[in-house]
Design an enzyme around this catalytic site. Structure first.
Site, short mmCIF file in Angstrom:
data_model
loop_
_atom_site.label_atom_id
_atom_site.label_comp_id
_atom_site.label_asym_id
_atom_site.label_seq_id
_atom_site.Cartn_x
_atom_site.Cartn_y
_atom_site.Cartn_z
N TYR A 236 35.38 13.99 -14.53
CA TYR A 236 34.99 15.33 -14.96
C TYR A 236 35.66 16.41 -14.11
O TYR A 236 35.71 17.56 -14.50
CB TYR A 236 33.47 15.50 -14.93
CG TYR A 236 32.72 14.62 -15.92
CD1 TYR A 236 33.35 13.57 -16.56
CD2 TYR A 236 31.38 14.85 -16.20
CE1 TYR A 236 32.68 12.76 -17.45
CE2 TYR A 236 30.69 14.04 -17.10
CZ TYR A 236 31.35 12.99 -17.72
OH TYR A 236 30.68 12.19 -18.61
N LYS B 82 33.37 -0.34 -12.74
CA LYS B 82 34.21 -1.09 -13.69
C LYS B 82 35.38 -1.63 -12.87
O LYS B 82 36.55 -1.34 -13.14
CB LYS B 82 34.64 -0.15 -14.83
CG LYS B 82 35.38 -0.81 -15.96
CD LYS B 82 34.53 -1.68 -16.85
CE LYS B 82 35.41 -2.40 -17.86
NZ LYS B 82 34.68 -3.43 -18.62
N ASP C 226 29.62 -1.85 -18.47
CA ASP C 226 29.33 -2.33 -19.83
C ASP C 226 28.16 -3.31 -19.81
O ASP C 226 27.25 -3.26 -20.64
CB ASP C 226 30.58 -2.94 -20.50
CG ASP C 226 31.36 -3.87 -19.59
OD1 ASP C 226 31.03 -3.97 -18.39
OD2 ASP C 226 32.32 -4.52 -20.07
N ASP D 137 26.43 9.73 -16.32
CA ASP D 137 26.15 10.63 -17.43
C ASP D 137 25.70 9.81 -18.65
O ASP D 137 24.66 10.10 -19.27
CB ASP D 137 27.42 11.43 -17.77
CG ASP D 137 27.19 12.50 -18.81
OD1 ASP D 137 26.03 12.90 -19.02
OD2 ASP D 137 28.18 12.95 -19.43
N ASP E 43 21.50 9.03 -20.18
CA ASP E 43 21.05 9.32 -21.55
C ASP E 43 20.42 8.06 -22.14
O ASP E 43 19.38 8.10 -22.79
CB ASP E 43 22.24 9.75 -22.45
CG ASP E 43 22.37 11.26 -22.55
OD1 ASP E 43 22.08 11.94 -21.55
OD2 ASP E 43 22.75 11.76 -23.63
#
Ligand code: IPM
Ligand code: MG
Length: 356
Positions: free
Chosen positions: A141, A190, A222, A246, A250
């Site tokens: 970001y 990851k 994942d 992020d 959610d």
């Protein structure tokens, strides 16, 4: 006196923030604290009023306050503006950066009375209490971005950068919080693909030597996304980088029934920022349908982390539990047989519990 910068922002922000202010006022009155609220412009609201998403005055106000209470920013009206003027990239991200808020705490706690509100099975989510710690000022970001024209069209580049120092400070917080809880820390990356994740994993592993009591478990993002819905009770504290955090927060919010329940605290600098984890929900803005509880619970986090008022924070959290037990529900968590209330009534019910 505690100086609080209040930034309602866009969409439902203007409806939920006043409810948190209302609750703080009741707490102040009951316990003899004085909270001084000053409103500032941010996001689309600031663009409309003064032409920029993060006005200098707002930044000054935040820096000279003891804490910042934020609603939400963004909406379709500003989506087509150039990137630096858009509420997300032009206001929220730079505000987090300017205040040095590298750590975002997002607790996903299931309230027993909301067991039925989640789309997941009761036995899967019962007793969920997960603290997700999201790195907030690094990674994709904030990396360099560019576009280039090619004969066929364009290429777009986002850069993902993490330094050892950035990883260390967030990892340390992860271990420290794990020490205060169940002493199990999941570090999510990851590392099978990304170099930044390999540095992440090495750095976190190295730091674990300082915290021998904490069980450190590395998990690929994942797999973590899958495990979060398969068996979320395996998690207590999760620490992860910006984008993974992020997305996973959610997802984690839905374990608790609604993203309208998930508060957050952004820490690391002199002045912390307290905001619900959800966005501005333009689809329901202006209809008094929004759930103010995430913002009210963010105000509780403010009392705890910014002002060291844990008893008062607890009273807000208990009031929320009580109001849910009494059956009051905003539309996002509404089920048959419960009492439907609007944003303002939900704030009133919480305030009533505290005032009583
Ligand atoms: C959040 C939001 C923001 C983020 C957006 C609005 C920039 O999704 O706080 O999770 O990605 O951090
Ligand atoms: Mg988000």
């Amino acid at each position: 006196m505690f100086k609080i910068a209040v930034l309602p922002g866009d969409g439902i922000g203007a409806e939920i923030v006043p409810e948190a202010v209302k609750v703080l006022e009741v707490v102040g009155k009951k316990f003899g604290h004085s909270f001084d609220f000053t409103e500032g412009l941010i996001g689309g609201a600031a663009i409309d009023a003064v032409g920029v998403p993060l006005p200098e005055d707002t930044l000054k106000l935040c820096k000279s306050s003891h804490a910042v209470l934020l609603g939400a920013i963004g909406g379709p009206k500003w989506d087509t503006l150039p990137v630096h003027l858009r509420p997300e990239a032009g206001a929220l991200l730079p505000l987090r950066k300017a205040l040095g808020l590298y750590a975002n705490l997002r607790p996903a706690t299931l309230y027993n009375s909301l067991l039925e509100a989640s789309t997941l099975k009761k036995e899967v989510i019962e007793g969920i209490d997960i603290m997700v710690i999201r790195e907030l000022t690094g990674g994709l970001y904030f990396g360099e971005k560019k576009r280039e024209k090619t004969p066929e069209g364009q290429i777009a580049v986002d850069t993902l950068v993490y330094s050892t120092e950035e990883i260390k400070r967030i990892a340390r917080l992860g271990f420290e919080i794990a020490m205060k809880r169940k002493k199990v820390l999941h570090s999510v990356d990851k590392a099978n693909v990304l170099e930044s994740s390999r540095l992440w994993r090495e750095t976190v592993t190295e730091m674990s030597a300082e915290f021998p009591e904490v069980e450190l478990i590395h998990m690929y993002v994942d797999n973590c996304a899958m495990q979060l819905v398969r068996w979320p009770k395996q998690f207590d504290v999760i620490v992860t980088e910006n984008m993974f955090g992020d997305i996973l927060t959610d997802q984690a919010s839905m374990l608790t029934g609604s993203i309208g329940m998930l508060p957050s605290a952004s820490l690391g600098g002199q002045v912390g920022l307290y905001e619900p984890s959800h966005g501005s929900a333009p689809d329901i803005a202006g209809q008094k349908k929004a759930n103010p509880l995430a913002t009210i619970l963010s105000a509780a986090m403010m009392l705890r982390y910014a002002f060291d008022l844990s008893k008062e924070a607890q009273i807000i959290e208990d009031a929320v539990v009580k109001v849910l037990e009494l059956g009051f529900r905003t539309p996002d968590i509404m089920k048959e047989g419960f009492k439907l209330v609007n944003t303002e009534e939900m704030g009133d019910r919480v305030a009533e519990q505290i005032g009583a």
